[in-house]
Scaffold this motif. Structure first.
Motif, mmCIF file in Angstrom:
data_model
loop_
_atom_site.group_PDB
_atom_site.id
_atom_site.type_symbol
_atom_site.label_atom_id
_atom_site.label_comp_id
_atom_site.label_asym_id
_atom_site.label_seq_id
_atom_site.Cartn_x
_atom_site.Cartn_y
_atom_site.Cartn_z
ATOM 1 N N HIS A 86 -23.093 31.585 6.171
ATOM 2 C CA HIS A 86 -22.038 30.811 5.503
ATOM 3 C C HIS A 86 -22.623 29.813 4.515
ATOM 4 O O HIS A 86 -22.072 29.613 3.425
ATOM 5 N N ILE A 87 -23.721 29.195 4.864
ATOM 6 C CA ILE A 87 -24.384 28.259 3.944
ATOM 7 C C ILE A 87 -24.872 29.013 2.711
ATOM 8 O O ILE A 87 -24.669 28.585 1.575
ATOM 9 N N ASP A 88 -25.520 30.155 2.924
ATOM 10 C CA ASP A 88 -26.074 30.931 1.815
ATOM 11 C C ASP A 88 -24.987 31.463 0.880
ATOM 12 O O ASP A 88 -25.192 31.541 -0.329
ATOM 13 N N GLU A 89 -23.835 31.841 1.436
ATOM 14 C CA GLU A 89 -22.768 32.440 0.631
ATOM 15 C C GLU A 89 -21.836 31.412 -0.007
ATOM 16 O O GLU A 89 -21.107 31.739 -0.942
ATOM 17 N N ALA A 90 -21.846 30.185 0.470
ATOM 18 C CA ALA A 90 -20.945 29.159 -0.066
ATOM 19 C C ALA A 90 -21.309 28.839 -1.511
ATOM 20 O O ALA A 90 -22.481 28.669 -1.845
ATOM 21 N N GLU A 91 -20.307 28.764 -2.362
ATOM 22 C CA GLU A 91 -20.555 28.431 -3.768
ATOM 23 C C GLU A 91 -20.465 26.934 -4.026
ATOM 24 O O GLU A 91 -21.171 26.400 -4.868
ATOM 25 N N VAL A 92 -19.589 26.253 -3.315
ATOM 26 C CA VAL A 92 -19.377 24.819 -3.529
ATOM 27 C C VAL A 92 -19.519 24.089 -2.195
ATOM 28 O O VAL A 92 -19.090 24.580 -1.155
ATOM 29 N N PHE A 93 -20.121 22.946 -2.251
ATOM 30 C CA PHE A 93 -20.253 22.060 -1.101
ATOM 31 C C PHE A 93 -19.594 20.731 -1.453
ATOM 32 O O PHE A 93 -19.411 20.413 -2.631
ATOM 33 N N TRP A 94 -19.244 19.966 -0.443
ATOM 34 C CA TRP A 94 -18.724 18.613 -0.650
ATOM 35 C C TRP A 94 -19.778 17.656 -0.135
ATOM 36 O O TRP A 94 -20.156 17.710 1.045
ATOM 37 N N LEU A 95 -20.277 16.783 -1.024
ATOM 38 C CA LEU A 95 -21.295 15.794 -0.680
ATOM 39 C C LEU A 95 -20.616 14.460 -0.412
ATOM 40 O O LEU A 95 -19.900 13.942 -1.274
ATOM 41 N N SER A 96 -20.863 13.914 0.773
ATOM 42 C CA SER A 96 -20.337 12.590 1.136
ATOM 43 C C SER A 96 -21.484 11.596 1.171
ATOM 44 O O SER A 96 -22.489 11.824 1.853
ATOM 45 N N THR A 97 -21.327 10.514 0.416
ATOM 46 C CA THR A 97 -22.295 9.420 0.394
ATOM 47 C C THR A 97 -21.518 8.119 0.602
ATOM 48 O O THR A 97 -20.296 8.123 0.678
ATOM 49 N N VAL A 98 -22.245 7.010 0.663
ATOM 50 C CA VAL A 98 -21.617 5.712 0.886
ATOM 51 C C VAL A 98 -21.944 4.795 -0.283
ATOM 52 O O VAL A 98 -23.109 4.611 -0.643
ATOM 53 N N ARG A 99 -20.902 4.211 -0.880
ATOM 54 C CA ARG A 99 -21.085 3.255 -1.975
ATOM 55 C C ARG A 99 -21.716 1.966 -1.435
ATOM 56 O O ARG A 99 -21.623 1.685 -0.235
ATOM 57 N N PRO A 100 -22.331 1.175 -2.300
ATOM 58 C CA PRO A 100 -22.951 -0.075 -1.842
ATOM 59 C C PRO A 100 -21.982 -1.012 -1.110
ATOM 60 O O PRO A 100 -22.400 -1.756 -0.230
ATOM 61 N N ASP A 101 -20.682 -0.954 -1.443
ATOM 62 C CA ASP A 101 -19.719 -1.827 -0.757
ATOM 63 C C ASP A 101 -19.160 -1.203 0.518
ATOM 64 O O ASP A 101 -18.266 -1.751 1.143
ATOM 65 N N GLY A 102 -19.703 -0.032 0.921
ATOM 66 C CA GLY A 102 -19.305 0.602 2.167
ATOM 67 C C GLY A 102 -18.213 1.652 2.052
ATOM 68 O O GLY A 102 -17.933 2.358 3.017
ATOM 69 N N ARG A 103 -17.586 1.751 0.881
ATOM 70 C CA ARG A 103 -16.547 2.775 0.711
ATOM 71 C C ARG A 103 -17.184 4.151 0.593
ATOM 72 O O ARG A 103 -18.257 4.285 0.030
ATOM 73 N N PRO A 104 -16.510 5.182 1.094
ATOM 74 C CA PRO A 104 -17.058 6.536 0.969
ATOM 75 C C PRO A 104 -16.910 7.083 -0.443
ATOM 76 O O PRO A 104 -16.057 6.640 -1.212
ATOM 77 N N HIS A 105 -17.763 8.034 -0.767
ATOM 78 C CA HIS A 105 -17.703 8.742 -2.051
ATOM 79 C C HIS A 105 -17.939 10.219 -1.756
ATOM 80 O O HIS A 105 -18.879 10.570 -1.039
ATOM 81 N N VAL A 106 -17.070 11.080 -2.277
ATOM 82 C CA VAL A 106 -17.193 12.523 -2.067
ATOM 83 C C VAL A 106 -17.132 13.218 -3.412
ATOM 84 O O VAL A 106 -16.304 12.880 -4.260
#
Length: 172
Positions: free
Chosen positions: A30-50
Motif C-alpha cells: 500500500h505504501i509503494d502503490e500510494a500516489e499521494v500522502f498527507w504530511l502532518s507537522t506542527v507549527r511553532p505556535d502548536g497548531r497542526p499543519h497538513v
C-alpha cells in the motif's frame, strides 16, 4: 541496506472479533502503490499543519521533498516529529500511518537514489517535459529541493471491509 521486518501486533480493542494482524508485505504494498500522502507537522505556535506531498519508500524509510520557504520545512526546523498518512477514502481497503522524525538529506549519493526512486514510481510525471513535476528530479539531485527521510518508529495499518483491524508495526 537490509529490509527490516517489523514486529506486528493487532490492537484487539479497535479490531473486529477474529481479526488478525495485517502482514507487513501488504502494508508495504500500500505504501509503494500510494500516489499521494498527507504530511502532518506542527507549527511553532502548536497548531497542526497538513499538506499532500508525493512520497517514496526506500531502504526502510519514507522520503518527501519540499521547498525551503514552505510551511512544512519551517515547521520541521522547529519540530522534526511528523506523520505521513495514505489510504482509502472509504470503508474498504487499508489506511497506513507512518510516524517518525524527519531528517534532512544532504548526502549526494542518497539524493541521486531518491530522485531515481521518484522517477521509477511516478514515471512521466517526473521524466516527461509535459509532466507535472518535470525538473524536480534534477532539483533533488542538485540539492536544490529539500529532501527529508522519515525512518519510522511505528507504522499503523487500519484494515477496513468485512473485518476491521488495527495493526501496529514497530521498528527498532
Amino acid at each position: 541496506m537490509a529490509t527490516e521486518m517489523p514486529a506486528a501486533e493487532l490492537h484487539a480493542r479497535f479490531s473486529s472479533p477474529g481479526a488478525t494482524p495485517t502482514d507487513w508485505a501488504e502494508g508495504r504494498r500500500h505504501i509503494d502503490e500510494a500516489e499521494v500522502f498527507w504530511l502532518s507537522t506542527v507549527r511553532p505556535d502548536g497548531r497542526p499543519h497538513v499538506t499532500p506531498p508525493l512520497a517514496v519508500w526506500h531502504d526502510d524509510a519514507m522520503y518527501f521533498c519540499t521547498g525551503p520557504d514552505e510551511r512544512k520545512a519551517k515547521n520541521l526546523k522547529q519540530n522534526a516529529q511528523c506523520i505521513l498518512t495514505t489510504g482509502q477514502n472509504g470503508l474498504a481497503g487499508l489506511d497506513v500511518v507512518v510516524e517518525g522524525r524527519a531528517v534532512e538529506v544532504g548526502d549526494t549519493a542518497e539524493l541521486v537514489l531518491i530522485a531515481s526512486t521518484y522517477e521509477s514510481k511516478y514515471g512521466t510525471r517526473f521524466t516527461s517535459p509535459e509532466g507535472t513535476w518535470f525538473g524536480l528530479s534534477d532539483a533533488i539531485r542538485a540539492g536544490k529541493a529539500l529532501v527529508y527521510r522519515v525512518a519510522p518508529t511505528t507504522i499503523l495499518g487500519f484494515a477496513k471491509g468485512e473485518q476491521f483491524g488495527q495493526t501496529r508495526w514497530r521498528f527498532a
